[in-house]
Design a protein around this motif. Structure first.
Motif, PDB file in Angstrom:
ATOM      1  N   GLY A   1       0.819  -1.199   0.000  1.00 17.01           N
ATOM      2  CA  GLY A   1       0.000   0.000   0.000  1.00 17.01           C
ATOM      3  C   GLY A   1       0.852   1.247   0.000  1.00 17.01           C
ATOM      4  N   ALA A   2       0.563   2.149  -0.928  1.00 19.93           N
ATOM      5  CA  ALA A   2       1.206   3.467  -0.959  1.00 19.93           C
ATOM      6  C   ALA A   2       0.077   4.483  -0.815  1.00 19.93           C
ATOM      7  CB  ALA A   2       1.975   3.657  -2.260  1.00 19.93           C
ATOM      8  N   PHE A   3       0.061   5.156   0.325  1.00 24.04           N
ATOM      9  CA  PHE A   3      -1.114   5.925   0.713  1.00 24.04           C
ATOM     10  C   PHE A   3      -0.856   7.431   0.651  1.00 24.04           C
ATOM     11  CE2 PHE A   3      -1.485   1.784   2.806  1.00 24.04           C
ATOM     12  CZ  PHE A   3      -2.718   1.389   2.312  1.00 24.04           C
ATOM     13  N   GLY A   4      -1.834   8.138   0.113  1.00 21.91           N
ATOM     14  CA  GLY A   4      -1.742   9.586   0.000  1.00 21.91           C
ATOM     15  C   GLY A   4      -2.209  10.283   1.264  1.00 21.91           C
ATOM     16  N   PRO A   5      -2.072  11.595   1.276  1.00 20.70           N
ATOM     17  CA  PRO A   5      -2.319  12.370   2.499  1.00 20.70           C
ATOM     18  C   PRO A   5      -3.768  12.369   2.971  1.00 20.70           C
ATOM     19  CG  PRO A   5      -1.740  13.810   0.651  1.00 20.70           C
ATOM     20  CD  PRO A   5      -1.534  12.416   0.184  1.00 20.70           C
ATOM     21  N   THR A   6      -4.725  11.948   2.128  1.00 16.89           N
ATOM     22  CA  THR A   6      -6.114  11.921   2.610  1.00 16.89           C
ATOM     23  C   THR A   6      -6.414  10.651   3.410  1.00 16.89           C
ATOM     24  OG1 THR A   6      -6.948  10.851   0.600  1.00 16.89           O
ATOM     25  CG2 THR A   6      -6.934  13.270   0.644  1.00 16.89           C
ATOM     26  N   CYS A   7      -5.461   9.725   3.485  1.00 19.41           N
ATOM     27  CA  CYS A   7      -5.706   8.467   4.196  1.00 19.41           C
ATOM     28  C   CYS A   7      -5.380   8.621   5.674  1.00 19.41           C
ATOM     29  CB  CYS A   7      -4.860   7.353   3.601  1.00 19.41           C
ATOM     30  SG  CYS A   7      -5.197   7.023   1.866  1.00 19.41           S
ATOM     31  N   SER A   8      -6.391   8.749   6.499  1.00 18.91           N
ATOM     32  CA  SER A   8      -6.184   8.812   7.945  1.00 18.91           C
ATOM     33  C   SER A   8      -5.918   7.415   8.491  1.00 18.91           C
ATOM     34  CB  SER A   8      -7.428   9.373   8.621  1.00 18.91           C
ATOM     35  OG  SER A   8      -8.504   8.460   8.470  1.00 18.91           O
ATOM     36  N   ALA A   9      -5.518   7.356   9.749  1.00 16.94           N
ATOM     37  CA  ALA A   9      -5.324   6.047  10.388  1.00 16.94           C
ATOM     38  C   ALA A   9      -6.631   5.256  10.377  1.00 16.94           C
ATOM     39  CB  ALA A   9      -4.817   6.233  11.811  1.00 16.94           C
ATOM     40  N   ALA A  10      -7.740   5.949  10.608  1.00 16.88           N
ATOM     41  CA  ALA A  10      -9.042   5.266  10.605  1.00 16.88           C
ATOM     42  C   ALA A  10      -9.361   4.718   9.216  1.00 16.88           C
ATOM     43  CB  ALA A  10     -10.140   6.228  11.062  1.00 16.88           C
ATOM     44  N   TRP A  11      -9.057   5.508   8.185  1.00 20.14           N
ATOM     45  CA  TRP A  11      -9.288   5.052   6.812  1.00 20.14           C
ATOM     46  C   TRP A  11      -8.491   3.770   6.544  1.00 20.14           C
ATOM     47  CZ3 TRP A  11      -7.056   3.739   2.256  1.00 20.14           C
ATOM     48  CH2 TRP A  11      -7.846   3.795   1.100  1.00 20.14           C
ATOM     49  N   LEU A  12      -7.224   3.796   6.949  1.00 18.74           N
ATOM     50  CA  LEU A  12      -6.369   2.631   6.726  1.00 18.74           C
ATOM     51  C   LEU A  12      -6.886   1.400   7.439  1.00 18.74           C
ATOM     52  CD1 LEU A  12      -2.918   4.380   6.961  1.00 18.74           C
ATOM     53  CD2 LEU A  12      -3.713   2.988   5.054  1.00 18.74           C
ATOM     54  N   GLN A  13      -7.295   1.566   8.691  1.00 13.95           N
ATOM     55  CA  GLN A  13      -7.816   0.414   9.434  1.00 13.95           C
ATOM     56  C   GLN A  13      -9.032  -0.166   8.722  1.00 13.95           C
ATOM     57  OE1 GLN A  13      -6.452  -1.051  11.977  1.00 13.95           O
ATOM     58  NE2 GLN A  13      -5.095   0.434  12.957  1.00 13.95           N
ATOM     59  N   ARG A  14      -9.888   0.704   8.233  1.00 16.71           N
ATOM     60  CA  ARG A  14     -11.097   0.221   7.549  1.00 16.71           C
ATOM     61  C   ARG A  14     -10.759  -0.399   6.198  1.00 16.71           C
ATOM     62  NH1 ARG A  14     -15.355   4.992   7.470  1.00 16.71           N
ATOM     63  NH2 ARG A  14     -16.544   3.355   6.392  1.00 16.71           N
TER      64      ARG A  14
ATOM     65  N   LEU B   1       4.239  -0.904   3.432  1.00 11.76           N
ATOM     66  CA  LEU B   1       3.532   0.366   3.572  1.00 11.76           C
ATOM     67  C   LEU B   1       4.440   1.498   3.126  1.00 11.76           C
ATOM     68  CD1 LEU B   1       2.046  -0.074   7.149  1.00 11.76           C
ATOM     69  CD2 LEU B   1       0.755  -0.059   5.022  1.00 11.76           C
ATOM     70  N   ALA B   2       3.874   2.450   2.402  1.00 12.84           N
ATOM     71  CA  ALA B   2       4.626   3.648   2.029  1.00 12.84           C
ATOM     72  C   ALA B   2       3.651   4.807   1.956  1.00 12.84           C
ATOM     73  CB  ALA B   2       5.318   3.450   0.680  1.00 12.84           C
ATOM     74  N   LEU B   3       4.210   6.008   1.911  1.00  8.39           N
ATOM     75  CA  LEU B   3       3.405   7.211   1.728  1.00  8.39           C
ATOM     76  C   LEU B   3       3.716   7.818   0.374  1.00  8.39           C
ATOM     77  CD1 LEU B   3       3.759   8.916   5.216  1.00  8.39           C
ATOM     78  CD2 LEU B   3       1.929   7.428   4.383  1.00  8.39           C
ATOM     79  N   THR B   4       2.716   8.464  -0.205  1.00  4.65           N
ATOM     80  CA  THR B   4       2.913   9.159  -1.472  1.00  4.65           C
ATOM     81  C   THR B   4       2.599  10.635  -1.285  1.00  4.65           C
ATOM     82  OG1 THR B   4       0.632   8.933  -2.182  1.00  4.65           O
ATOM     83  CG2 THR B   4       2.110   7.133  -2.746  1.00  4.65           C
ATOM     84  N   PRO B   5       3.091  11.461  -2.204  1.00  2.00           N
ATOM     85  CA  PRO B   5       2.725  12.886  -2.138  1.00  2.00           C
ATOM     86  C   PRO B   5       1.223  13.107  -2.325  1.00  2.00           C
ATOM     87  CG  PRO B   5       4.674  12.573  -3.517  1.00  2.00           C
ATOM     88  CD  PRO B   5       4.135  11.204  -3.206  1.00  2.00           C
ATOM     89  N   THR B   6       0.585  12.356  -3.218  1.00  2.00           N
ATOM     90  CA  THR B   6      -0.791  12.672  -3.617  1.00  2.00           C
ATOM     91  C   THR B   6      -1.696  11.439  -3.696  1.00  2.00           C
ATOM     92  OG1 THR B   6       0.072  14.508  -4.936  1.00  2.00           O
ATOM     93  CG2 THR B   6      -2.202  13.849  -5.349  1.00  2.00           C
ATOM     94  N   ASP B   7      -1.335  10.508  -4.561  1.00  2.00           N
ATOM     95  CA  ASP B   7      -2.257   9.422  -4.912  1.00  2.00           C
ATOM     96  C   ASP B   7      -2.148   8.244  -3.949  1.00  2.00           C
ATOM     97  OD1 ASP B   7      -2.976  10.838  -7.197  1.00  2.00           O
ATOM     98  OD2 ASP B   7      -1.370   9.948  -8.366  1.00  2.00           O
ATOM     99  N   THR B   8      -3.198   7.448  -3.922  1.00  3.26           N
ATOM    100  CA  THR B   8      -3.166   6.181  -3.198  1.00  3.26           C
ATOM    101  C   THR B   8      -3.195   5.039  -4.209  1.00  3.26           C
ATOM    102  OG1 THR B   8      -4.186   7.067  -1.206  1.00  3.26           O
ATOM    103  CG2 THR B   8      -4.442   4.706  -1.586  1.00  3.26           C
TER     104      THR B   8
END
Lengths: 306, 306
Positions: free
Chosen positions: A92-105, A126-133
């Motif tokens: 998973g490479a997650f963008g800034p709109t993904c909260s911890a709650a979003w990820l858990q769900r 797990l990784a983070l992205t600038p924008t996209d998920t």
């Protein structure tokens, strides 16, 4: 360049390998021969936020359903070979709109479907992205050696069958809630009914065209017989919308009556045409070429760079 | 929430599976028992444009090296278990800056390294994203049953050894050109020298802390002995920069002399400390806690949502 053309050029550059590779790249899954009567099936597929589901805003997809989708797409690839899914890995490479709650769900959605199909999640990243998920899932499955059904086995004279109904997958939400046809695929493969099989992810016409090309045959499609999702679904939608995740199957005419008689599932399963010798492609019964329709994941339109 | 904490919470929710799962999630690779004396290792890792390499602009990373990196990171995970890599699948989600030429060069970078390590590319998926480029690669490898080295096997009294040199990986370009330590890892595992082993991707301190936690021991690090990449590399950089892709190893003091004598590689390999009973964590020889340093892929800082 289309996705198919790019993949073909890429596959052409892959060294001819390898010991134990029973089915090479280019089918719904590759297969590795374990040497003990089993093959392992393996494939990878991904979902991209705001392409395969709505990432945020008032119409945002519930994260459980976004997670469910990335596994379900992969289960459909195992189903298409006739295998039984066993385990998966999730990157998973997650963008800034993904909260911890979003990820858990999101992960809860994967795990719930995984539990139902008895699929173990055995790894991930797990990784983070600038924008996209972007989330990719690698699926493994198992099948008896030699029983996997490829897309290239259709023969002139075979009947063309399909599970389910087609079209309006996005509008109806089907793309988030579909049932992968694992039981149906395993039944068809296990009984030897399927000469060729694949799943329809990019539209009935495009995926049927791929089956024709891989098999070196043409398909006469009985367009009037294609079952549509709703009364409002257009023929064009049923042929080309994509994300149906149904199975298309080539069956010998001799075997078809027994297959239809013994079909043990509630899932609709119908004959939609027949294969013939000729240029690979899909025609209607009047001899009109139907084109490919469908969704090329890799096209940016005619002016695109990719 | 940190990456480690999120993964721990996720792993806790995964059903206790599964038949044939010899090493569960949480190590560098999972392992599946084939039942014939072989284990298969499997892992997934990814690269994100403008996080793991520079996507565009005057300082853009050559696409061959970006592609090379996603495979090399995964080879390092196989090395960390002592295995031999065999095949891979690549899921690419490409942003609008990726031209067809960029893509060809990116995949060429993967394939060139794959050829050198005799890794077959057996599958993949292509997608487009609105903005970011994210590529995940799933690696498979093989090892004799029971020979894979986990991170949790370090014992009080073991010596702490490491391959290579540390720090300044980004500034020096090491993160794009490093040699995965597959031969070294397989040698250490095959001869039974390693009680515990893992690769250093997130910084020596953070990954050594992970080894301590998994093993239930503490580590006294001889900070003066940590080899630095260049004369300008700071101690802090060597301990915490990350992306070193070296192996850290726990070795019994009885076996260490023979291991050091027989080490057949040009790769530097040195004793950097020793494990002791105590609270998991890393201390210097004066008893000062060194903290974890390192790079948490999943932290957005203390105010972050993830």
């Amino acid at each position: 360049m289309t996705e198919d053309a790019f993949l073909a050029s890429l596959i052409a550059r892959i060294p001819a390998v390898s010991k134990g590779l029973a089915i090479p790249p280019g089918d719904d899954c590759a297969a590795l021969d374990l040497g003990d009567g089993r093959w392992w099936l393996i494939a990878v597929d991904q979902v991209v936020g705001d392409r395969h589901y709505v990432q945020s805003g008032p119409a945002a997809t519930p994260p459980e359903l976004a997670g469910r989708k990335v596994l379900a797409r992969n289960l459909s690839d195992i189903a298409a070979m006739g295998g039984v899914p066993t385990c998966c890995l999730v990157a998973g490479a997650f963008g800034p709109t993904c909260s911890a709650a979003w990820l858990q769900r999101f992960y809860a959605g994967i795990l719930a479907l995984a539990a139902r199909f008895e699929v173990a999640m055995i790894g991930g990243d797990l990784a983070l992205t600038p924008t996209d998920t972007v989330v990719s899932l690698t699926i493994l499955g198992e099948i008896a050696a030699g029983k996997a059904v490829r897309r290239g086995g259709a023969r002139a004279g075979d009947e063309f069958w399909a599970t389910g109904v087609f079209g309006d997958s996005l509008a109806s939400g089907h793309h988030l809630t579909f049932e992968p046809r694992c039981a149906e695929g395993a039944w068809l493969a296990g009984r030897g009914y399927a000469h060729a099989m694949m799943d329809v992810s990019d539209g009935l016409l495009l995926d049927a065209t791929r089956m024709c090309r891989a098999s070196g045959v043409s398909l006469v499609l009985d367009v009037g017989a294609v079952p549509r999702r709703t009364a409002a679904t257009t023929l064009q939608g049923a042929l080309s919308d994509g994300e149906d995740y149904e199975l298309i199957v080539a069956v010998s005419p001799e075997a078809a009556p027994a297959m239809a008689r013994d079909w043990p599932f509630a899932t609709p399963f119908a004959r939609l045409g027949g294969f013939a010798a000729g240029v690979p492609g899909v025609w209607d019964r009047q001899g009109n070429a139907l084109g490919q329709g469908g969704y090329d994941h890799f096209g940016r339109g005619s002016g695109g760079g990719a």
